[in-house]
Design a protein around this motif. Structure first.
Motif, PDB file in Angstrom:
ATOM      1  N   ALA A 192     -58.729 -25.175 -61.635  1.00  0.00           N
ATOM      2  CA  ALA A 192     -58.260 -26.682 -61.825  1.00  0.00           C
ATOM      3  C   ALA A 192     -58.898 -27.387 -60.983  1.00  0.00           C
ATOM      4  CB  ALA A 192     -56.889 -26.822 -61.655  1.00  0.00           C
ATOM      5  N   LEU A 204     -54.483 -28.694 -56.630  1.00  0.00           N
ATOM      6  CA  LEU A 204     -54.157 -29.734 -57.613  1.00  0.00           C
ATOM      7  C   LEU A 204     -52.592 -29.725 -57.270  1.00  0.00           C
ATOM      8  CD1 LEU A 204     -55.598 -31.805 -59.728  1.00  0.00           C
ATOM      9  CD2 LEU A 204     -54.585 -29.864 -61.320  1.00  0.00           C
ATOM     10  N   ASP A 240     -49.545 -33.177 -61.758  1.00  0.00           N
ATOM     11  CA  ASP A 240     -50.888 -33.578 -62.470  1.00  0.00           C
ATOM     12  C   ASP A 240     -51.044 -32.562 -63.566  1.00  0.00           C
ATOM     13  OD1 ASP A 240     -51.208 -35.566 -60.758  1.00  0.00           O
ATOM     14  OD2 ASP A 240     -52.837 -35.227 -59.956  1.00  0.00           O
ATOM     15  N   TYR A 241     -51.100 -31.402 -63.361  1.00  0.00           N
ATOM     16  CA  TYR A 241     -51.197 -30.270 -64.486  1.00  0.00           C
ATOM     17  C   TYR A 241     -50.240 -30.154 -65.421  1.00  0.00           C
ATOM     18  CZ  TYR A 241     -53.057 -25.953 -66.327  1.00  0.00           C
ATOM     19  OH  TYR A 241     -53.369 -24.917 -67.202  1.00  0.00           O
ATOM     20  N   GLU A 301     -50.944 -33.055 -68.006  1.00  0.00           N
ATOM     21  CA  GLU A 301     -51.700 -32.542 -68.760  1.00  0.00           C
ATOM     22  C   GLU A 301     -51.197 -31.597 -69.734  1.00  0.00           C
ATOM     23  OE1 GLU A 301     -54.605 -34.173 -69.052  1.00  0.00           O
ATOM     24  OE2 GLU A 301     -53.987 -35.457 -67.534  1.00  0.00           O
ATOM     25  N   LEU A 335     -56.452 -25.430 -72.334  1.00  0.00           N
ATOM     26  CA  LEU A 335     -56.279 -25.900 -71.061  1.00  0.00           C
ATOM     27  C   LEU A 335     -57.058 -24.981 -69.932  1.00  0.00           C
ATOM     28  CD1 LEU A 335     -52.327 -26.581 -71.116  1.00  0.00           C
ATOM     29  CD2 LEU A 335     -54.124 -28.336 -70.535  1.00  0.00           C
ATOM     30  N   CYS A 363     -53.344 -17.661 -59.553  1.00  0.00           N
ATOM     31  CA  CYS A 363     -52.944 -18.997 -59.067  1.00  0.00           C
ATOM     32  C   CYS A 363     -51.649 -18.881 -58.067  1.00  0.00           C
ATOM     33  CB  CYS A 363     -52.599 -19.874 -60.121  1.00  0.00           C
ATOM     34  SG  CYS A 363     -51.057 -19.680 -61.167  1.00  0.00           S
ATOM     35  N   PHE A 381     -51.616 -24.864 -56.509  1.00  0.00           N
ATOM     36  CA  PHE A 381     -50.892 -26.164 -57.072  1.00  0.00           C
ATOM     37  C   PHE A 381     -49.827 -26.386 -56.111  1.00  0.00           C
ATOM     38  CE2 PHE A 381     -52.482 -23.970 -60.841  1.00  0.00           C
ATOM     39  CZ  PHE A 381     -53.135 -24.832 -61.586  1.00  0.00           C
TER      40      PHE A 381
END
Length: 461
Positions: free
Chosen positions: A256, A261, A265-266, A269, A279, A285, A384
């Protein structure tokens, strides 16, 4: 098979993967059938001093709408809900009823096993309503025009209630679609089938509400201009900025981009994507945070196909803002929850790309959170951050007379700001529960205050 081809994804593999991912983003809780709804509604004791009403931020008469369901008066149940919460359909899906109305249900004790399923009954009523004509009729035009900034739950609720009183409303929205949190910030599996927009279409059908898109306060919109062209202004700005971890290399590239991030925001999207397989997906993660947004982010990464998802929080499980129900959803989806650890350093590989995070173990020392000095590392292709959002002061840079409290706009008991004729509600005002249902309530009550103030001015004139 040629060795150069055997590792390419085959058509059947792609179809199977797509079906698997799409299945992970279907409705989190299947809706009740008619039989289930009738049986569940008959479990309600229709308490006179119902504790569930006291626990409902939007003051819905819960025993009344449940009784109406039991009598097969679905339109009556829907009307009871919508009179208090015009976004009752989405709130039924996303509200943490397990810590609100259902937690206070008198049947919520060990002998009963579970409370009345209020949230799912509310959804049933809204999903099955069928009115011959719109249940809300706009009053005669009052001649007054109100600006509402932000087409999120607070702004939409305010606009609708103002319209019922006959005021003209112009909604100024920064994005190209209305809905705010419901459209851009809720886990995709909680609001499926473009429900947020369908609900807004119903809300706008009352008439008298215009939406102007691409209008951002602080950029191409300012309070002085709004005040000159409107009789009152309501600010339903939400929280437009994300808190940062304050670490070096937060902008290092990763799967990402950047590799570290903001979760919001993710999620935005993801919710707007027409093809989930397109994606960017991290194999490993890490999500840092402890609220429902952190859980939403972690679960969605797991359902997209990430091999390892770890949620890390600096305190213990008992201090997590995410409800126990949300935590169970995370664990059921294979998310590993690590507590008593805080981020210390972004780890990079030899090319300068994100490779993981180093964490320091924490403990309570004399009631305060402190580091132990012991560290550990977690490898990750993407990290994230979901440590909370904050108010974007840029939007009100020119409005110095708007007093602040705890970093947000200060209002009185009637949602009036310290600037005459300007009101505010939702997440942009002093912290509360930061829930969709609370924002809806703020918008509704602010609209009533605006209406009363406008009518008082008219009488004086």
């Amino acid at each position: 098979m040629n060795d150069s081809l055997k590792h390419l994804p085959q058509v059947g593999d792609v179809i199977a993967e797509r079906e698997k991912v799409e299945a992970g983003f279907r409705d989190l809780h299947p809706p009740l059938t008619q039989r289930q709804a009738i049986i569940e509604s008959q479990r309600c004791l229709y308490c006179h001093d119902a504790p569930c009403i006291e626990a409902c931020p939007s003051d819905i008469d819960i025993p009344r709408f449940i009784r109406e369901i039991s009598e097969d008066n679905i339109n009556g149940a829907a009307q009871t809900i919508l009179e208090e919460n015009i976004l009752g359909g989405s709130c039924a899906r996303v509200c943490p009823t397990e810590i609100l109305c259902e937690q206070h249900c008198v049947r919520n004790h060990h002998a009963e096993c579970q409370p009345v399923l209020i949230g799912r009954l509310q959804r049933y009523a809204i999903d099955h309503m069928h009115f011959a004509q719109h249940p809300f009729v706009r009053s005669a035009d009052s001649g007054r025009h109100v600006a509402v900034v932000g087409a999120g739950p607070a702004g939409l609720s305010c606009a609708h209630r103002l319209a019922t009183h006959g005021h003209r409303v112009t909604l100024y929205e920064a994005r190209h679609k209305p809905g705010g949190l419901n459209e851009y910030g809720i886990a995709r599996y909680k609001l499926v089938d473009d429900y947020a927009q369908k609900e807004i279409d119903f809300l706008l059908a009352i008439g008298g509400i215009e939406i102007r898109y691409g209008q951002r306060l602080g950029d191409n919109l300012d309070l002085d201009t709004l005040e000159r062209h409107h009789d009152a202004v309501f600010l339903g700005l939400g929280l437009g900025d994300n808190r940062r971890l304050g670490l070096d290399d937060e902008n290092a590239p990763g799967v990402a981009t950047p590799g570290l991030l903001p979760a919001t925001d993710y999620i935005r999207e993801l919710r707007q994507s027409d093809d989930l397989l397109q994606l960017p997906l991290a194999r490993r993660c890490v999500v840092i945070g402890a609220g429902n947004t952190a859980v939403d982010m972690a679960v969605q990464m797991a359902r997209l196909g990430a091999e390892a998802v770890t949620l890390v929080y600096r305190r213990g499980v008992e201090a997590m803002a995410a409800t126990a129900h949300e935590q169970e959803i995370a664990r059921a989806n294979g998310v590993r929850i690590l507590t008593w650890a805080r981020p210390e350093q972004v780890l990079l590989d030899h090319t300068g790309r994100l490779a993981g995070m180093r964490f320091e173990r924490t403990e309570l020392r004399d009631g305060n959170l402190a580091g132990t000095g012991e560290t550990f590392e977690i490898g990750a292709d993407a990290v994230f951050s979901a440590i909370g959002q904050c108010f974007d002061d840029h939007s009100l840079a020119e409005a110095g007379e708007l007093a602040r409290e705890l970093g947000r706009i200060r209002v009185d008991g009637h949602f009036r700001t310290t600037r005459q004729g300007v009101y505010a509600g939702g997440d942009c005002i002093a912290p509360g529960e930061d829930l969709t249902v609370q924002a809806v309530q703020h918008g509704k009550l602010a609209a009533e205050a605006i209406h009363q103030d406008l009518m008082a001015q008219q009488e004086v004139a």
